[in-house]
Write an enzyme that holds these catalytic residues in place. Sequence first.
Site, PDB file in Angstrom:
ATOM      1  N   GLU A 176      10.546  -4.191  12.821  1.00 48.97           N
ATOM      2  CA  GLU A 176      11.734  -3.861  12.031  1.00 48.97           C
ATOM      3  C   GLU A 176      12.997  -4.149  12.855  1.00 48.97           C
ATOM      4  O   GLU A 176      13.949  -4.768  12.370  1.00 48.97           O
ATOM      5  CB  GLU A 176      11.692  -2.383  11.606  1.00 48.97           C
ATOM      6  CG  GLU A 176      10.553  -2.037  10.633  1.00 48.97           C
ATOM      7  CD  GLU A 176       9.189  -1.780  11.294  1.00 48.97           C
ATOM      8  OE1 GLU A 176       9.080  -1.968  12.536  1.00 48.97           O
ATOM      9  OE2 GLU A 176       8.252  -1.387  10.576  1.00 48.97           O
ATOM     10  N   ASP A 221       0.794  -1.235   0.000  1.00 54.02           N
ATOM     11  CA  ASP A 221       0.000   0.000   0.000  1.00 54.02           C
ATOM     12  C   ASP A 221       0.826   1.285   0.000  1.00 54.02           C
ATOM     13  O   ASP A 221       0.263   2.372  -0.110  1.00 54.02           O
ATOM     14  CB  ASP A 221      -0.967  -0.001   1.197  1.00 54.02           C
ATOM     15  CG  ASP A 221      -0.246  -0.153   2.528  1.00 54.02           C
ATOM     16  OD1 ASP A 221       0.929  -0.569   2.550  1.00 54.02           O
ATOM     17  OD2 ASP A 221      -0.876   0.152   3.561  1.00 54.02           O
TER      18      ASP A 221
HETATM   19  C1  UGA Z   1       3.339  -0.602   9.431  1.00 51.67           C
HETATM   20  C2  UGA Z   1       4.597  -0.927   8.627  1.00 51.67           C
HETATM   21  O1  UGA Z   1       4.691  -0.047   7.514  1.00 51.67           O
HETATM   22  C3  UGA Z   1       4.516  -2.382   8.174  1.00 51.67           C
HETATM   23  O2  UGA Z   1       5.609  -2.694   7.344  1.00 51.67           O
HETATM   24  C4  UGA Z   1       4.501  -3.267   9.412  1.00 51.67           C
HETATM   25  O3  UGA Z   1       4.350  -4.624   9.020  1.00 51.67           O
HETATM   26  C5  UGA Z   1       3.314  -2.875  10.276  1.00 51.67           C
HETATM   27  O4  UGA Z   1       3.278  -1.477  10.567  1.00 51.67           O
HETATM   28  C6  UGA Z   1       3.414  -3.659  11.570  1.00 51.67           C
HETATM   29  O5  UGA Z   1       3.971  -3.125  12.539  1.00 51.67           O
HETATM   30  O6  UGA Z   1       3.021  -4.807  11.575  1.00 51.67           O
HETATM   31  P1  UGA Z   1       0.786  -0.647   8.319  1.00 51.67           P
HETATM   32  O7  UGA Z   1       0.518   0.307   7.218  1.00 51.67           O
HETATM   33  O8  UGA Z   1       0.144  -0.392   9.627  1.00 51.67           O
HETATM   34  O9  UGA Z   1       2.327  -0.788   8.473  1.00 51.67           O
HETATM   35  O10 UGA Z   1       0.491  -2.176   7.877  1.00 51.67           O
HETATM   36  P2  UGA Z   1      -0.244  -2.759   6.604  1.00 51.67           P
HETATM   37  O11 UGA Z   1       0.101  -1.983   5.384  1.00 51.67           O
HETATM   38  O12 UGA Z   1      -1.669  -2.959   6.936  1.00 51.67           O
HETATM   39  O13 UGA Z   1       0.432  -4.204   6.495  1.00 51.67           O
HETATM   40  C7  UGA Z   1       1.790  -4.388   6.108  1.00 51.67           C
HETATM   41  C8  UGA Z   1       1.883  -5.439   5.009  1.00 51.67           C
HETATM   42  O14 UGA Z   1       1.406  -6.687   5.503  1.00 51.67           O
HETATM   43  C9  UGA Z   1       1.058  -5.096   3.770  1.00 51.67           C
HETATM   44  O15 UGA Z   1       1.778  -5.436   2.607  1.00 51.67           O
HETATM   45  C10 UGA Z   1      -0.187  -5.954   3.911  1.00 51.67           C
HETATM   46  O16 UGA Z   1      -0.767  -6.346   2.685  1.00 51.67           O
HETATM   47  C11 UGA Z   1       0.333  -7.159   4.688  1.00 51.67           C
HETATM   48  N1  UGA Z   1      -0.687  -7.765   5.576  1.00 51.67           N
HETATM   49  C12 UGA Z   1      -1.452  -6.988   6.392  1.00 51.67           C
HETATM   50  C13 UGA Z   1      -0.859  -9.140   5.575  1.00 51.67           C
HETATM   51  O17 UGA Z   1      -0.175  -9.862   4.838  1.00 51.67           O
HETATM   52  N2  UGA Z   1      -1.815  -9.689   6.409  1.00 51.67           N
HETATM   53  C14 UGA Z   1      -2.610  -8.926   7.209  1.00 51.67           C
HETATM   54  O18 UGA Z   1      -3.477  -9.493   7.940  1.00 51.67           O
HETATM   55  C15 UGA Z   1      -2.427  -7.543   7.203  1.00 51.67           C
HETATM   56 MN    MN Z   2       0.628   0.011   5.148  1.00 53.11          MN
END
Ligand code: UGA
Ligand code: MN
Length: 251
Positions: free
Chosen positions: A197, A112
């Site tokens: 991270e 995203d």
């Molecule tokens: C922030 C960071 O930018 C992420 O890299 C980090 O993984 C996350 O916090 C964290 O601390 O876990 P955020 O924008 O809140 O990110 O997270 P998302 O964009 O919703 O998810 C990160 C990635 O994991 C995305 O590529 C999303 O597609 C994937 N994801 C999310 C999954 O594979 N499964 C899920 O249930 C949710």
């Molecule tokens: Mn994100």
Amino acid sequence: PTIYVVTPTYARLVQKAELVRLSQTLLHVPKLHWVVVEDAAAPSALVASLLAQSGLRFTHLHAPTAPERRRRPGDPAWLRPRGAEQRNRALQWLRDTRAPAEPAVVYFADDDNTYSLRLFDEMRSTRRVAVWPVGLVGGLRFERPLVERGRVVGFHAAWKPERPFPLDMAGFAVALRLLLARPGARFDPRAERGYLESSLLRHLVSREQLEPKADNCTRVLVWHTRTEKPKMRQEEQLQREGLGSDPHVEV
Ligand code: UGA
Ligand code: MN
């Protein structure tokens, strides 16, 4: 060097839109291999056909988030780390299939965010771990490493600045050689909020070894954008009347 871009992704209404946008950014980047890891028990047809038609060099993997770590209805998104097991699956694939001598860099690119093409030029010269600013994150206009005389001496971060590496996932890349030399280096799926991270990086480098990119971390080339969840009020209403949008059309 090749750039391996690792992207965890999960099924939701905006998934295809996110992946189309990201894939079309990546198409502009030379020598790139996209490793897409679905958060699912099996690969989906949607992602498989998107990848097949993307024109990119890719590997399609999957790894379901363990049931006890999955987000429950009503839980806030930040409660558990997202994408950890999927990124670990990609690390396993790299270790199983890549030669340590291959000149390559690994970047963890969420589906995203918004990526400038210049970012990929910057990361390609990573020797161990390279770092740069990330826009629109941590409650700030940007977070970034602070650089003096070409070295990282601290971080501009306001949210949990005491983290060992107060960096977003989008703010660093790792040399493949280093990842293969440290087989124990992985993301901790039980990491406390904000520490995902650091859970990887602490296996790989000290803060002093970080390599600043993007003009000594003065330029923002990646943005932690987040996509609004589409409202489906009318869709749900029509579905109750048996008149919902044709389910055979992929969105
Ligand atoms: C922030 C960071 O930018 C992420 O890299 C980090 O993984 C996350 O916090 C964290 O601390 O876990 P955020 O924008 O809140 O990110 O997270 P998302 O964009 O919703 O998810 C990160 C990635 O994991 C995305 O590529 C999303 O597609 C994937 N994801 C999310 C999954 O594979 N499964 C899920 O249930 C949710
Ligand atoms: Mn994100």
